[in-house]
Design a protein around this motif. Sequence first.
Motif, PDB file in Angstrom:
ATOM      1  N   ASP A 289      13.618  13.455  49.399  1.00  0.00           N
ATOM      2  CA  ASP A 289      11.772  13.251  48.475  1.00  0.00           C
ATOM      3  C   ASP A 289      12.547  14.154  47.640  1.00  0.00           C
ATOM      4  O   ASP A 289      12.328  14.907  47.502  1.00  0.00           O
ATOM      5  CB  ASP A 289      10.827  13.321  49.483  1.00  0.00           C
ATOM      6  CG  ASP A 289      10.702  11.795  50.188  1.00  0.00           C
ATOM      7  OD1 ASP A 289      11.946  10.967  50.022  1.00  0.00           O
ATOM      8  OD2 ASP A 289      10.650  12.056  51.174  1.00  0.00           O
ATOM      9  N   ILE A 290      11.507  13.746  46.302  1.00  0.00           N
ATOM     10  CA  ILE A 290      11.589  14.604  45.061  1.00  0.00           C
ATOM     11  C   ILE A 290       9.947  13.718  45.083  1.00  0.00           C
ATOM     12  O   ILE A 290      10.412  12.581  45.336  1.00  0.00           O
ATOM     13  CB  ILE A 290      12.430  13.822  44.160  1.00  0.00           C
ATOM     14  CG1 ILE A 290      13.757  14.286  44.101  1.00  0.00           C
ATOM     15  CG2 ILE A 290      12.380  14.920  42.963  1.00  0.00           C
ATOM     16  CD1 ILE A 290      15.011  14.554  43.702  1.00  0.00           C
ATOM     17  N   VAL A 291       9.076  14.776  44.998  1.00  0.00           N
ATOM     18  CA  VAL A 291       7.963  14.946  44.354  1.00  0.00           C
ATOM     19  C   VAL A 291       7.604  15.585  42.880  1.00  0.00           C
ATOM     20  O   VAL A 291       7.613  16.778  42.810  1.00  0.00           O
ATOM     21  CB  VAL A 291       7.289  15.162  45.772  1.00  0.00           C
ATOM     22  CG1 VAL A 291       5.704  15.141  45.037  1.00  0.00           C
ATOM     23  CG2 VAL A 291       7.119  15.060  46.532  1.00  0.00           C
ATOM     24  N   GLN A 292       7.511  14.794  42.070  1.00  0.00           N
ATOM     25  CA  GLN A 292       6.926  15.193  40.560  1.00  0.00           C
ATOM     26  C   GLN A 292       5.381  15.396  40.510  1.00  0.00           C
ATOM     27  O   GLN A 292       4.905  14.433  40.976  1.00  0.00           O
ATOM     28  CB  GLN A 292       7.904  14.924  39.674  1.00  0.00           C
ATOM     29  CG  GLN A 292       8.775  14.448  39.191  1.00  0.00           C
ATOM     30  CD  GLN A 292       9.384  13.711  38.454  1.00  0.00           C
ATOM     31  OE1 GLN A 292      10.299  13.656  38.030  1.00  0.00           O
ATOM     32  NE2 GLN A 292       9.041  12.565  37.702  1.00  0.00           N
ATOM     33  N   VAL A 293       5.092  16.882  40.267  1.00  0.00           N
ATOM     34  CA  VAL A 293       3.373  16.323  39.913  1.00  0.00           C
ATOM     35  C   VAL A 293       3.283  17.217  38.330  1.00  0.00           C
ATOM     36  O   VAL A 293       4.036  17.577  37.897  1.00  0.00           O
ATOM     37  CB  VAL A 293       2.620  17.768  40.754  1.00  0.00           C
ATOM     38  CG1 VAL A 293       2.887  18.115  42.198  1.00  0.00           C
ATOM     39  CG2 VAL A 293       2.950  19.501  40.218  1.00  0.00           C
ATOM     40  N   ALA A 294       1.870  16.632  37.867  1.00  0.00           N
ATOM     41  CA  ALA A 294       2.000  17.023  36.626  1.00  0.00           C
ATOM     42  C   ALA A 294       2.014  18.100  36.057  1.00  0.00           C
ATOM     43  O   ALA A 294       1.341  18.673  36.346  1.00  0.00           O
ATOM     44  CB  ALA A 294       0.719  16.134  35.873  1.00  0.00           C
ATOM     45  N   ASP A 295       2.372  17.949  34.697  1.00  0.00           N
ATOM     46  CA  ASP A 295       2.433  19.927  34.225  1.00  0.00           C
ATOM     47  C   ASP A 295       1.352  19.913  33.518  1.00  0.00           C
ATOM     48  O   ASP A 295       0.926  18.533  33.215  1.00  0.00           O
ATOM     49  CB  ASP A 295       3.415  20.346  33.414  1.00  0.00           C
ATOM     50  CG  ASP A 295       4.137  19.357  31.913  1.00  0.00           C
ATOM     51  OD1 ASP A 295       3.795  18.190  32.364  1.00  0.00           O
ATOM     52  OD2 ASP A 295       5.246  19.998  30.983  1.00  0.00           O
ATOM     53  N   GLU A 296       0.892  21.069  33.434  1.00  0.00           N
ATOM     54  CA  GLU A 296      -0.547  21.246  32.278  1.00  0.00           C
ATOM     55  C   GLU A 296      -0.146  21.878  30.956  1.00  0.00           C
ATOM     56  O   GLU A 296       0.554  22.811  30.987  1.00  0.00           O
ATOM     57  CB  GLU A 296      -1.401  22.622  32.908  1.00  0.00           C
ATOM     58  CG  GLU A 296      -1.942  21.925  34.518  1.00  0.00           C
ATOM     59  CD  GLU A 296      -2.907  21.171  34.321  1.00  0.00           C
ATOM     60  OE1 GLU A 296      -4.054  21.650  33.254  1.00  0.00           O
ATOM     61  OE2 GLU A 296      -2.788  19.654  34.759  1.00  0.00           O
ATOM     62  N   LYS A 297      -0.300  21.534  29.979  1.00  0.00           N
ATOM     63  CA  LYS A 297      -0.016  21.442  28.645  1.00  0.00           C
ATOM     64  C   LYS A 297      -0.866  22.704  28.164  1.00  0.00           C
ATOM     65  O   LYS A 297      -1.784  23.532  28.310  1.00  0.00           O
ATOM     66  CB  LYS A 297      -1.019  21.210  27.747  1.00  0.00           C
ATOM     67  CG  LYS A 297      -0.593  20.131  26.255  1.00  0.00           C
ATOM     68  CD  LYS A 297       0.655  19.882  26.269  1.00  0.00           C
ATOM     69  CE  LYS A 297       0.940  19.018  25.290  1.00  0.00           C
ATOM     70  NZ  LYS A 297       2.147  19.152  24.690  1.00  0.00           N
ATOM     71  N   THR A 298       0.059  23.955  27.613  1.00  0.00           N
ATOM     72  CA  THR A 298       0.356  24.851  27.575  1.00  0.00           C
ATOM     73  C   THR A 298      -0.205  25.474  26.375  1.00  0.00           C
ATOM     74  O   THR A 298       1.523  25.392  25.255  1.00  0.00           O
ATOM     75  CB  THR A 298       1.650  26.199  27.924  1.00  0.00           C
ATOM     76  OG1 THR A 298       1.854  25.601  29.281  1.00  0.00           O
ATOM     77  CG2 THR A 298       1.230  27.392  27.671  1.00  0.00           C
ATOM     78  N   PRO A 299      -1.120  25.980  25.546  1.00  0.00           N
ATOM     79  CA  PRO A 299      -1.235  26.238  24.237  1.00  0.00           C
ATOM     80  C   PRO A 299      -0.451  27.207  23.546  1.00  0.00           C
ATOM     81  O   PRO A 299       0.195  27.766  24.048  1.00  0.00           O
ATOM     82  CB  PRO A 299      -2.770  26.271  24.126  1.00  0.00           C
ATOM     83  CG  PRO A 299      -3.458  26.930  25.035  1.00  0.00           C
ATOM     84  CD  PRO A 299      -2.305  26.428  26.189  1.00  0.00           C
ATOM     85  N   ASP A 300       0.026  27.447  22.706  1.00  0.00           N
ATOM     86  CA  ASP A 300       0.939  28.409  21.471  1.00  0.00           C
ATOM     87  C   ASP A 300       0.140  29.442  21.978  1.00  0.00           C
ATOM     88  O   ASP A 300      -0.989  29.721  21.776  1.00  0.00           O
ATOM     89  CB  ASP A 300       1.011  28.068  20.878  1.00  0.00           C
ATOM     90  CG  ASP A 300       2.358  26.479  20.165  1.00  0.00           C
ATOM     91  OD1 ASP A 300       2.572  26.492  20.769  1.00  0.00           O
ATOM     92  OD2 ASP A 300       1.961  25.658  19.065  1.00  0.00           O
TER      93      ASP A 300
END
Length: 159
Positions: A34-45
Amino acid sequence: MKITLVTVGKIKEKFYTDAIGEYSKRLSRYCKLDIVQVADEKTPDSASEAVERQIKDKEGEKILSSIKDGVYVIALAIDGEMLDSVELSEKINGLGIGGVSQIVFVIGGSLGLSDAVLRRADYKLSFSKMTFPHQLMRVVLLEQIYRSYRIISREPYHK
């Protein structure tokens, strides 16, 4: 044995998707994957260390919510133990012989893994002191798991 990859972010490039699909198909002979993908968070510059820590913590909460109690967790971390392919196969085989029915491999996002995820890990595995794109790492990890099962089954593999 059930193998689960918990990963941060989506795969964007088709060539990664194709490679992941190929290794998933090959692994189906040996284990349930199984491959579970969780959402990444936006990293500001130019994010501060505090902001980066908050991002890792948010991603870590999502990762941890995807991991059931009682499973064996292997976190991919630069400061983890480096194994060769035979040693990884021995690790996976030994866990199975020891009664572990599910191994969860965790690949963090671009900032790495939170302290909470690293504390939850039963084992930390490093592929190198170098940093790799997390999308590529999925392919490399799946290839090494596949290679491990070939070794365990005493089938030919490239050395």
